[in-house]
Scaffold this motif. Structure first.
Motif, mmCIF file in Angstrom:
data_model
loop_
_atom_site.group_PDB
_atom_site.id
_atom_site.type_symbol
_atom_site.label_atom_id
_atom_site.label_comp_id
_atom_site.label_asym_id
_atom_site.label_seq_id
_atom_site.Cartn_x
_atom_site.Cartn_y
_atom_site.Cartn_z
ATOM 1 N N ILE A 48 0.589 -1.095 -0.056
ATOM 2 C CA ILE A 48 -0.184 -0.080 0.086
ATOM 3 C C ILE A 48 0.600 1.427 -0.073
ATOM 4 C CG2 ILE A 48 -0.423 0.319 2.754
ATOM 5 C CD1 ILE A 48 -3.169 0.579 -0.117
ATOM 6 N N ARG A 49 2.040 1.066 0.704
ATOM 7 C CA ARG A 49 2.941 1.825 1.249
ATOM 8 C C ARG A 49 4.156 2.029 0.924
ATOM 9 N NH1 ARG A 49 -1.875 4.065 4.197
ATOM 10 N NH2 ARG A 49 -0.508 1.972 4.990
ATOM 11 N N TYR A 165 -4.098 7.304 -6.323
ATOM 12 C CA TYR A 165 -3.240 7.026 -5.228
ATOM 13 C C TYR A 165 -3.318 5.364 -4.866
ATOM 14 C CZ TYR A 165 -6.177 7.100 -2.102
ATOM 15 O OH TYR A 165 -7.980 7.236 -1.398
ATOM 16 N N GLN A 203 -12.442 -3.900 0.947
ATOM 17 C CA GLN A 203 -11.916 -2.585 0.931
ATOM 18 C C GLN A 203 -12.940 -1.731 0.505
ATOM 19 O OE1 GLN A 203 -9.139 -2.644 1.266
ATOM 20 N NE2 GLN A 203 -8.416 -3.771 0.229
ATOM 21 N N THR A 238 -14.012 -2.123 4.972
ATOM 22 C CA THR A 238 -14.362 -0.485 5.213
ATOM 23 C C THR A 238 -15.044 0.275 4.577
ATOM 24 O OG1 THR A 238 -11.521 -0.195 5.538
ATOM 25 C CG2 THR A 238 -12.391 1.546 4.764
ATOM 26 N N PRO A 265 -13.451 7.065 5.734
ATOM 27 C CA PRO A 265 -11.703 7.633 5.524
ATOM 28 C C PRO A 265 -12.464 8.543 4.052
ATOM 29 C CG PRO A 265 -11.321 5.459 4.318
ATOM 30 C CD PRO A 265 -13.035 5.550 4.943
ATOM 31 N N GLN A 267 -9.242 11.052 3.386
ATOM 32 C CA GLN A 267 -8.142 11.372 2.738
ATOM 33 C C GLN A 267 -7.800 13.040 2.434
ATOM 34 O OE1 GLN A 267 -7.188 8.127 2.797
ATOM 35 N NE2 GLN A 267 -8.367 6.437 2.126
ATOM 36 N N ASP A 305 -8.763 7.771 7.888
ATOM 37 C CA ASP A 305 -7.246 7.534 7.528
ATOM 38 C C ASP A 305 -7.825 9.599 6.307
ATOM 39 O OD1 ASP A 305 -7.772 5.201 8.182
ATOM 40 O OD2 ASP A 305 -8.555 4.082 6.012
ATOM 41 N N ILE A 307 -4.712 11.447 4.544
ATOM 42 C CA ILE A 307 -2.978 11.128 3.186
ATOM 43 C C ILE A 307 -2.719 12.636 3.549
ATOM 44 C CG2 ILE A 307 -1.925 10.890 1.143
ATOM 45 C CD1 ILE A 307 -4.395 8.245 0.773
ATOM 46 N N PHE A 336 -1.180 9.481 6.930
ATOM 47 C CA PHE A 336 -0.074 9.185 6.360
ATOM 48 C C PHE A 336 0.212 10.161 5.854
ATOM 49 C CE2 PHE A 336 -3.958 5.550 6.409
ATOM 50 C CZ PHE A 336 -3.007 4.589 7.022
ATOM 51 N N VAL A 337 1.797 10.053 5.271
ATOM 52 C CA VAL A 337 1.922 10.521 4.045
ATOM 53 C C VAL A 337 1.808 10.136 2.608
ATOM 54 C CG1 VAL A 337 4.336 11.721 3.304
ATOM 55 C CG2 VAL A 337 3.878 11.684 5.766
ATOM 56 N N SER A 339 2.620 7.762 -1.050
ATOM 57 C CA SER A 339 2.997 7.220 -1.421
ATOM 58 C C SER A 339 3.745 7.349 -2.438
ATOM 59 C CB SER A 339 3.597 6.430 -0.132
ATOM 60 O OG SER A 339 4.522 5.349 -0.718
ATOM 61 N N ARG A 341 3.210 5.306 -5.677
ATOM 62 C CA ARG A 341 2.926 4.013 -6.186
ATOM 63 C C ARG A 341 3.348 4.014 -7.636
ATOM 64 N NH1 ARG A 341 3.833 0.552 -2.783
ATOM 65 N NH2 ARG A 341 5.752 2.069 -2.998
HETATM 66 N N1 SAH Z 1 -10.498 0.515 1.156
HETATM 67 C C1 SAH Z 1 -10.148 1.526 2.229
HETATM 68 C C2 SAH Z 1 -8.755 0.956 2.825
HETATM 69 C C3 SAH Z 1 -7.495 1.159 1.775
HETATM 70 S S1 SAH Z 1 -5.697 1.293 2.560
HETATM 71 C C4 SAH Z 1 -10.282 2.750 2.102
HETATM 72 O O1 SAH Z 1 -10.203 3.101 0.886
HETATM 73 O O2 SAH Z 1 -11.056 3.472 2.759
HETATM 74 C C5 SAH Z 1 -5.657 1.913 3.774
HETATM 75 C C6 SAH Z 1 -5.627 3.581 3.956
HETATM 76 O O3 SAH Z 1 -4.176 3.796 2.384
HETATM 77 C C7 SAH Z 1 -6.388 4.504 2.771
HETATM 78 O O4 SAH Z 1 -7.424 4.646 3.409
HETATM 79 C C8 SAH Z 1 -5.551 5.199 2.230
HETATM 80 O O5 SAH Z 1 -5.642 6.580 3.660
HETATM 81 C C9 SAH Z 1 -3.983 5.278 2.741
HETATM 82 N N2 SAH Z 1 -3.350 4.872 1.630
HETATM 83 C C10 SAH Z 1 -3.712 4.202 0.391
HETATM 84 N N3 SAH Z 1 -2.691 4.393 -0.630
HETATM 85 C C11 SAH Z 1 -1.913 5.634 0.032
HETATM 86 C C12 SAH Z 1 -0.909 5.913 -0.812
HETATM 87 N N4 SAH Z 1 -0.325 5.829 -2.421
HETATM 88 N N5 SAH Z 1 -0.141 6.695 -0.017
HETATM 89 C C13 SAH Z 1 -0.574 6.628 0.879
HETATM 90 N N6 SAH Z 1 -1.589 6.583 1.939
HETATM 91 C C14 SAH Z 1 -2.330 5.653 1.270
#
Ligand code: SAH
Ligand code: SF4
Ligand code: F3S
Length: 431
Positions: A48-49, A165, A203, A238, A265, A267, A305, A307, A336-337, A339, A341
């Motif tokens: 994920i990160r 992201y 998810q 979630t 979330p 975001q 959550d 970002i 989260f910072v 990241s 992908r």
């Molecule tokens: N399916 C869930 C969460 C999936 S991942 C949803 O959509 O809520 C969990 C969390 O990781 C996400 O909610 C997001 O805040 C974080 N995340 C996902 N991709 C990321 C990335 N590329 N960089 C940083 N945080 C990320």
């Protein structure tokens, strides 16, 4: 063989690990909790990160010390472009590489490797018999008896949302809802086995059912699960704010076993960033949703959550996020910072914000949220709450840990001697 499994990543991965264990036991392997005694080491991975990937690569590097064991690597990271080549080149000790569509084939591949010693790689993107969404292994884990008081039940695999992201839709594929009758059969059996709490996983659980033949949505599923005798609590993870219908809020408000905890979330708080993220809602719509939840479920907790540092997030965009946090006062937030992908649209954007700036934003956000988390906890001071006991606390075996309906951890000294079963799990009641 004795097998040892390590899991990285989210609850979906944890739940898949339980299934992997069940499949291995079904064909005669036994679990060991000591890696040194393992004949088979399985690593269930996450991507994920970048931090998750780095941690896993470090872990895989250390596995070279376990020469006696077959090493199998599976999960999301295996489905990323370029990873198989990297593992083949630099991690030669790995024997079996399995993608997320082939997870259920692990026992077969272990047998094959034991017989031939030929490396096995299966990262095909096929919705076939290796796909956990398709198999009957869910039933297996239940027949073998689930430990503890709480069980995770995956209800939908994959994600169709393509937040710009996020890597998940690329590594987990399209949404596949499990058949409701199979989910219900599993949950009824779990309840008969003494499980008191189920966590429905996906998810995006609130898009459950859109791909089923019969007309059925997540609210309908919750209503059915709520009727299962013996269950005390239902959680889910979630839910996407965009798909949180009024029907779902009212259903949750009316069902006595469904926990009044909403993980939504956010975001980002800026409409510009939300749109670039492809989240499908505005800050105003999100705020309305929170207000509706607080009207229908006044005692609920709301967590999120966030970002920070999405490409080209300006100081004003970040201020919008801070303002949303200030207005909503979440009970808790995972922060989260961003990241990058590779393969996702956001990773294509050339970004002008420095990592130092991003880390400073994260810190400010965490400081602000910590003050609201403290406020939320302080509200419970002196109150009597019902908790689901999870077992001895990690740091002190004389103190027990439980969770409130709103998912807050409560530590307490038990009044009577606890009953501790194998592996340290505490089972409430007579189970
Ligand atoms: N399916 C869930 C969460 C999936 S991942 C949803 O959509 O809520 C969990 C969390 O990781 C996400 O909610 C997001 O805040 C974080 N995340 C996902 N991709 C990321 C990335 N590329 N960089 C940083 N945080 C990320
Ligand atoms: Fe990723 Fe978005 Fe799907 Fe969540 S909803 S898994 S953040 S693409
Ligand atoms: Fe990670 Fe896959 Fe979960 S990428 S967060 S283990 S769905």
């Amino acid at each position: 063989m004795r097998y040892f499994i390590t899991t990285f990543g989210c609850q979906m991965n944890e739940s898949d690990t339980v299934l992997l264990g069940s499949m291995l036991q079904e064909v005669g392997h036994q679990e060991t909790l000591d890696i040194n005694t393992a004949d088979l080491i399985v690593v269930n991975t996450c991507c994920i990160r970048q931090s998750a990937e780095n941690k896993i690569l470090g872990y895989l590097g250390n596995l070279k010390h376990y020469k006696q064991a077959i090493i199998a690597v599976c999960g999301c990271m295996m489905q990323k472009d370029g990873i198989v080549e990297k593992l083949l080149k630099s991690y030669r000790n790995i024997d079996i590489i399995l993608g997320t569509f082939s997870t259920a084939k692990l026992p077969m591949y272990v047998e094959q490797f034991a017989a031939t010693s030929q490396k096995i790689i299966d990262v095909a993107e096929e919705y076939a018999e290796g796909d956990l969404a398709n198999t009957n292994v869910h039933e297996l884990k239940i027949q073998q008896g689930q430990r503890g008081h709480s069980a995770q039940v995956s209800i939908i695999y994959g994600c169709n949302n393509y937040c710009s992201y996020c890597i998940v839709p690329y590594v987990r594929g399209r949404e596949r809802s499990r058949q409701p009758e199979l989910i219900m059969r599993d949950i009824r059996q779990l309840a008969k086995n003494g499980i008191k709490e189920v966590q429905l996983l996906g998810q995006n659980v609130n898009s459950y059912g859109h791909d089923l033949k019969e007309k059925m949505d997540f609210a309908d599923l919750l209503t059915q699960v709520n009727r299962v005798e013996g269950l005390k609590r239902i959680r889910y993870m979630t839910s996407h704010p965009r798909d949180f219908s009024d029907k779902l809020i009212k259903t949750i408000a009316s069902l006595d076993k469904v926990c009044q905890h909403f993980h939504l979330p956010l975001q980002a708080g800026s409409n510009k960033i939300l749109s670039l993220m492809n989240r499908g809602y505005t800050r105003e719509e999100y705020f309305d949703l929170v207000n509706k939840i607080r009207i229908f479920c006044p005692h609920s907790t709301i967590t999120t959550d966030i970002i920070v540092g999405f490409p080209n997030e300006t100081a004003a965009d970040f201020a919008d996020t801070m303002e949303m946090v200030e207005k909503i006062k979440f009970d808790m937030a995972y922060t989260f910072v961003y990241s990058p992908r590779s393969g996702t649209p956001a990773a294509q954007i050339s970004d002008q914000v420095t990592i130092v700036e991003k880390k400073m934003r994260l810190q400010s956000l965490q400081e602000l949220q910590n003050s609201f988390s403290l406020q939320s906890n302080t509200k419970l001071l002196g109150q009597m709450v019902t908790v689901m006991v999870e077992g001895p606390s990690k740091n002190n075996p004389n103190v027990f840990s439980g969770r409130t309906d709103g998912n807050k951890i409560v530590l307490f000294k038990p009044l009577c001697a606890p009953k501790i079963t194998a592996r340290g799990y505490f089972r409430p009641g007579n189970n």
